[in-house]
Design a protein around this motif. Structure first.
Motif, PDB file in Angstrom:
ATOM      1  N   VAL A  24      45.804  27.023  35.616  1.00 48.77           N
ATOM      2  CA  VAL A  24      46.816  28.001  36.029  1.00 48.77           C
ATOM      3  C   VAL A  24      46.492  28.528  37.417  1.00 48.77           C
ATOM      4  O   VAL A  24      47.367  28.632  38.286  1.00 48.77           O
ATOM      5  N   ARG A  25      45.240  28.856  37.642  1.00 45.52           N
ATOM      6  CA  ARG A  25      44.795  29.340  38.963  1.00 45.52           C
ATOM      7  C   ARG A  25      45.112  28.311  40.053  1.00 45.52           C
ATOM      8  O   ARG A  25      45.614  28.650  41.130  1.00 45.52           O
ATOM      9  N   GLU A  26      44.801  27.056  39.768  1.00 47.86           N
ATOM     10  CA  GLU A  26      45.021  25.993  40.744  1.00 47.86           C
ATOM     11  C   GLU A  26      46.509  25.797  41.003  1.00 47.86           C
ATOM     12  O   GLU A  26      46.934  25.618  42.159  1.00 47.86           O
ATOM     13  N   ARG A  27      47.298  25.833  39.958  1.00 40.63           N
ATOM     14  CA  ARG A  27      48.736  25.566  40.093  1.00 40.63           C
ATOM     15  C   ARG A  27      49.467  26.712  40.789  1.00 40.63           C
ATOM     16  O   ARG A  27      50.321  26.487  41.646  1.00 40.63           O
ATOM     17  N   GLU A  28      49.133  27.950  40.415  1.00 34.97           N
ATOM     18  CA  GLU A  28      49.886  29.103  40.902  1.00 34.97           C
ATOM     19  C   GLU A  28      49.409  29.606  42.261  1.00 34.97           C
ATOM     20  O   GLU A  28      50.178  30.197  43.008  1.00 34.97           O
ATOM     21  N   GLY A  29      48.129  29.405  42.573  1.00 36.44           N
ATOM     22  CA  GLY A  29      47.596  29.947  43.814  1.00 36.44           C
ATOM     23  C   GLY A  29      47.394  31.452  43.729  1.00 36.44           C
ATOM     24  O   GLY A  29      47.612  32.070  42.686  1.00 36.44           O
ATOM     25  N   PHE A  30      47.024  32.060  44.861  1.00 41.88           N
ATOM     26  CA  PHE A  30      46.645  33.472  44.865  1.00 41.88           C
ATOM     27  C   PHE A  30      47.618  34.360  45.651  1.00 41.88           C
ATOM     28  O   PHE A  30      47.310  35.504  45.959  1.00 41.88           O
ATOM     29  N   ALA A  34      49.742  39.685  40.767  1.00 43.67           N
ATOM     30  CA  ALA A  34      50.289  40.194  39.504  1.00 43.67           C
ATOM     31  C   ALA A  34      50.869  39.063  38.669  1.00 43.67           C
ATOM     32  O   ALA A  34      50.663  39.006  37.445  1.00 43.67           O
ATOM     33  N   ALA A  35      51.592  38.156  39.302  1.00 41.96           N
ATOM     34  CA  ALA A  35      52.172  37.030  38.571  1.00 41.96           C
ATOM     35  C   ALA A  35      51.087  36.105  38.046  1.00 41.96           C
ATOM     36  O   ALA A  35      51.176  35.599  36.923  1.00 41.96           O
ATOM     37  N   LEU A  36      50.049  35.888  38.845  1.00 44.42           N
ATOM     38  CA  LEU A  36      48.944  35.037  38.409  1.00 44.42           C
ATOM     39  C   LEU A  36      48.251  35.625  37.189  1.00 44.42           C
ATOM     40  O   LEU A  36      47.960  34.918  36.215  1.00 44.42           O
ATOM     41  N   ARG A  37      47.983  36.938  37.229  1.00 44.44           N
ATOM     42  CA  ARG A  37      47.343  37.582  36.073  1.00 44.44           C
ATOM     43  C   ARG A  37      48.203  37.464  34.821  1.00 44.44           C
ATOM     44  O   ARG A  37      47.696  37.142  33.737  1.00 44.44           O
ATOM     45  N   SER A  95      42.357  36.915  39.549  1.00 46.35           N
ATOM     46  CA  SER A  95      43.411  36.797  40.560  1.00 46.35           C
ATOM     47  C   SER A  95      42.887  36.888  41.990  1.00 46.35           C
ATOM     48  O   SER A  95      43.683  36.862  42.929  1.00 46.35           O
ATOM     49  N   GLU A  96      41.553  36.984  42.146  1.00 49.76           N
ATOM     50  CA  GLU A  96      40.964  37.047  43.481  1.00 49.76           C
ATOM     51  C   GLU A  96      40.286  35.711  43.810  1.00 49.76           C
ATOM     52  O   GLU A  96      39.367  35.290  43.100  1.00 49.76           O
ATOM     53  N   GLU A  97      40.718  35.082  44.858  1.00 46.35           N
ATOM     54  CA  GLU A  97      40.173  33.782  45.230  1.00 46.35           C
ATOM     55  C   GLU A  97      38.673  33.873  45.480  1.00 46.35           C
ATOM     56  O   GLU A  97      38.186  34.781  46.145  1.00 46.35           O
ATOM     57  N   GLY A  98      37.932  32.931  44.914  1.00 47.49           N
ATOM     58  CA  GLY A  98      36.493  32.866  45.121  1.00 47.49           C
ATOM     59  C   GLY A  98      35.663  33.616  44.104  1.00 47.49           C
ATOM     60  O   GLY A  98      34.442  33.426  44.045  1.00 47.49           O
ATOM     61  N   ARG A  99      36.293  34.446  43.277  1.00 51.57           N
ATOM     62  CA  ARG A  99      35.511  35.206  42.293  1.00 51.57           C
ATOM     63  C   ARG A  99      35.316  34.391  41.021  1.00 51.57           C
ATOM     64  O   ARG A  99      36.231  33.717  40.549  1.00 51.57           O
ATOM     65  N   SER A 100      34.111  34.497  40.465  1.00 53.50           N
ATOM     66  CA  SER A 100      33.783  33.754  39.243  1.00 53.50           C
ATOM     67  C   SER A 100      33.387  34.672  38.091  1.00 53.50           C
ATOM     68  O   SER A 100      33.020  34.186  37.019  1.00 53.50           O
ATOM     69  N   ASP A 101      33.464  36.009  38.290  1.00 56.44           N
ATOM     70  CA  ASP A 101      33.012  36.950  37.257  1.00 56.44           C
ATOM     71  C   ASP A 101      34.155  37.401  36.354  1.00 56.44           C
ATOM     72  O   ASP A 101      34.462  38.582  36.234  1.00 56.44           O
ATOM     73  N   TRP A 102      34.792  36.433  35.698  1.00 55.16           N
ATOM     74  CA  TRP A 102      35.806  36.656  34.681  1.00 55.16           C
ATOM     75  C   TRP A 102      35.527  35.698  33.527  1.00 55.16           C
ATOM     76  O   TRP A 102      34.746  34.760  33.676  1.00 55.16           O
TER      77      TRP A 102
END
Length: 254
Positions: A24-30, A34-37, A95-102
């Protein structure tokens, strides 16, 4: 009915939901956070609900994304087995590009006890689970580290760190913070700013299976599958630090 045991089901579903979220992250982008989340939350929730209905049709499920009516379903409180899931723990970080803490959380509660659980950290490429609990790191001598919220660390935790001789490390989701205790990035996590059962059930299941300490900040046990799913505070730490941290918290709240 699958032949997979509950530990494996938890680990597989958390990992698979994590892979879905990466897609989803890859397809939707950043561009639209709000929409990505919203799309990530919904996709992961629907996947987990369908999978659990198929794999464990007789069990109940408590999900962060459930409707109010679903959360209040009295059949959940009468059930012997309830899956407690957070389809996307740390939507801000997701929803933040580059973050891995989710993370993705999948836990099983049975007759008053967490018996299986898994925390997928998809952007880190790993899943921690009760199927193979992680080996706890050694307790360091001298200063240690306490994970806190990136955006709203409780003031008393700042004072606790000063009292205990600890450094604060801001990390995103609750699952990422508790996982950091288990992997040696920090030695403790203290929170008192309000949470719900789905925020901690899976990482606490893994922490307890690994031999870590997990409790409320007054030292009482964490209780799950309650009528009110609010579970506002938590302490997870390496076992050797628990007593001194609980004593420090008690002193600060006198």
């Amino acid at each position: 009915m699958t032949n997979r045991d509950d530990h494996t089901v938890a680990a597989d579903l958390a990992t698979e939901a994590g892979a879905l979220l990466l897609a989803v992250r890859e397809r939707e982008g950043f561009g639209d956070a709000a929409a990505l989340r919203a799309k990530g939350d919904r996709a992961s929730h629907e996947f987990l609900m369908e999978a659990l209905a198929r794999l464990r049709p007789d069990d109940r499920v408590l999900s962060e994304e459930a409707t109010r009516e679903e959360r209040l379903d009295p059949r959940r409180l009468r059930a012997d087995r309830v899956w407690i899931v957070d389809p996307l723990d740390g939507t801000r970080e997701f929803s933040e590009e580059g973050r891995s803490d989710w993370a993705v959380h999948v836990a099983l509660w049975e007759k008053g006890t967490l018996t299986a659980g898994a925390v997928a950290l998809p952007a880190q490429g790993r899943t921690l689970s009760t199927a193979e609990p992680p080996k706890l790191p050694a307790t360091p001598e001298g200063r240690f580290r306490i994970a806190v919220s990136r955006t709203r660390p409780p003031e008393f935790v700042r004072r606790l760190a000063e009292l205990a001789g600890a450094d604060l490390v801001p990390i995103g989701s609750a699952g990422a913070k508790i996982s950091a205790v288990l992997t040696g990035e920090v030695e403790a996590y203290v929170h008192a700013g309000g949470q719900y059962e789905w925020d901690s059930a899976a990482p606490v299941a893994v922490a307890l299976a690994a031999g870590a300490h997990a409790s409320r900040i007054d030292g009482s046990s964490l209780a799950y599958n309650q009528a009110d799913p609010s579970l506002p505070d938590i302490l997870v730490s390496l076992p050797d630090l628990a007593r001194s941290l609980l004593d420090g918290i008690r002193d600060l709240h006198r």
